[in-house]
Design an enzyme around this catalytic site. Structure first.
Site, PDB file in Angstrom:
ATOM      1  N   HIS A 257       2.545  -3.459   1.383  1.00 36.58           N
ATOM      2  CA  HIS A 257       3.492  -3.232   1.094  1.00 36.58           C
ATOM      3  C   HIS A 257       2.747  -1.646   1.275  1.00 36.58           C
ATOM      4  O   HIS A 257       2.595  -1.123   1.622  1.00 36.58           O
ATOM      5  CB  HIS A 257       3.825  -2.621  -0.281  1.00 36.58           C
ATOM      6  CG  HIS A 257       2.226  -2.029  -1.271  1.00 36.58           C
ATOM      7  ND1 HIS A 257       1.001  -3.209  -1.111  1.00 36.58           N
ATOM      8  CD2 HIS A 257       1.875  -0.994  -1.975  1.00 36.58           C
ATOM      9  CE1 HIS A 257       0.358  -1.933  -1.914  1.00 36.58           C
ATOM     10  NE2 HIS A 257       1.082  -0.787  -1.919  1.00 36.58           N
ATOM     11  N   VAL A 258       4.575  -0.760   1.568  1.00 31.85           N
ATOM     12  CA  VAL A 258       4.564   0.388   2.110  1.00 31.85           C
ATOM     13  C   VAL A 258       5.456   1.134   0.831  1.00 31.85           C
ATOM     14  O   VAL A 258       6.280   0.969   0.319  1.00 31.85           O
ATOM     15  CB  VAL A 258       5.778   0.561   3.583  1.00 31.85           C
ATOM     16  CG1 VAL A 258       5.887   1.833   4.296  1.00 31.85           C
ATOM     17  CG2 VAL A 258       5.187  -0.428   4.522  1.00 31.85           C
TER      18      VAL A 258
END
Ligand code: DD3
Length: 317
Positions: A257-258
């Site tokens: 995830h970012v």
């Protein structure tokens, strides 16, 4: 899908059922009024928050309460509509206790129920150390540890499968290789842009963290960078120059995830010891396709983290 770990048993009111998902149903019916306090894990008068361990219907639970900021849009109504008690007055100075209407005086609260020992430990203040993890350390210590723990990312799969938070999705690219879902992180109450915090959760399920990334993932990373920034500019009016777009190592959960975080918001995990800017990650992979597989990565670790013990037993610290 596996049975929900929440199971609805935290709910003190078992009555009215509506056509909602299991998660939504149990969360909507659950009331914190039955929360029995066991101990305060952490509190901050400055941050105006408190982290509490307790019981909710015989299940272990953690609740986080936080006073919400006074934003410009509620300010006028707050001044107009509050009841006011004088506390002290002296010359040109006076202090008052204001009691604003309840809807302007909300408390953001996050409930974890049932909570594990790990959740409880996470919010206890702890000394931290830096660890330097070589490629070999990752293969022989960290990776086996991650696999043995099988940390649940069920909540991530619920988002990807629209079984939870579907109405909160800001953007989706459904492509199975380079697609992702962009939505507000739990940390953001969506009331003000100063602390904007969104996460991009990738559709591929085989990328645990930064460590797994190679040049093969560049199309995915560039897609998140380009579309994520575009959408945030369109929808919230915040340009790329005001956003910290980054990955954590180690991450809080092992599904890639970012984080998209307002530059104005000094969120936890923004320090150099844990944050990796997405644009740097992209450049490093362009220069060296196996950069994150091969390099020694440094990260902070809590004294009570089981991973630290594994490094100690291997004689690496
Ligand atoms: C988590 C890291 C994880 C406590 C808390 C948060 N954003 C989430 C479930 C749904 C979410 C998140 C673990 C867990 Cl407060 C323990 O975060 C989530 N949904 N960060 C969103 N949108």
């Amino acid at each position: 899908m596996a049975a929900s770990p929440k199971g609805g048993s935290c709910s003190p009111h078992g009555a009215q059922k509506r056509p909602r998902s299991d998660e939504e149903e149990s969360a909507a019916e659950r009331s914190v009024s039955g929360f029995e306090v066991i101990r305060i894990l952490r509190e901050s008068a400055r941050e105006k928050n408190i982290f509490v361990q307790g019981k909710l219907d015989d299940q272990d639970a953690v609740i986080i309460l936080e006073k919400t900021p006074i934003t410009q849009d509620i300010l006028t109504r707050m001044l107009k509509n509050s009841t006011q008690k004088l506390e002290a007055s002296n010359d040109i100075y006076s202090t008052y206790q204001l009691e604003p209407p309840p809807d302007l005086n909300a408390i953001k609260s996050t409930l974890i129920c049932p909570a594990t020992e790990k959740h409880v430990l996470k919010y206890l203040r702890q000394e931290t150390f830096l660890l330097e993890e070589t490629e070999q350390d990752y293969q022989s210590i960290t990776l086996p540890y991650i696999k043995s723990q099988s940390f649940s990312v069920q909540w991530v799969y619920n988002i990807l499968e629209k079984k939870a938070e579907a109405e909160r999705i800001v953007f989706e690219d459904p492509d199975p290789q380079i697609g992702f879902i962009l939505l507000p992180d739990f940390k953001w109450d969506q009331q003000q842009l100063d602390n904007l915090y969104l996460i991009a959760i990738v559709h591929p399920r085989d990328i645990k963290s930064l460590r797994d990334l190679t040049a093969d993932h560049l199309p995915l990373l560039r897609n998140i960078q380009n579309k994520g920034l575009d959408i945030i500019r369109q929808r919230y009016g915040i340009p790329a120059s005001k956003l910290r777009v980054m990955l954590h190592y180690q991450p809080s959960y092992y599904h890639l995830h970012v984080h998209f975080i307002s530059l104005e918001y000094e969120a936890p995990g923004c320090g150099v010891e844990r944050a990796h800017l997405l644009s740097d990650v992209i450049q490093n992979l362009q220069d060296q396709p196996e950069y994150y597989r091969k390099h020694t990565l440094t990260f902070p670790i809590r004294a009570d983290d089981a991973l630290l013990k594994h490094f100690q037993e291997a004689g690496r610290v």
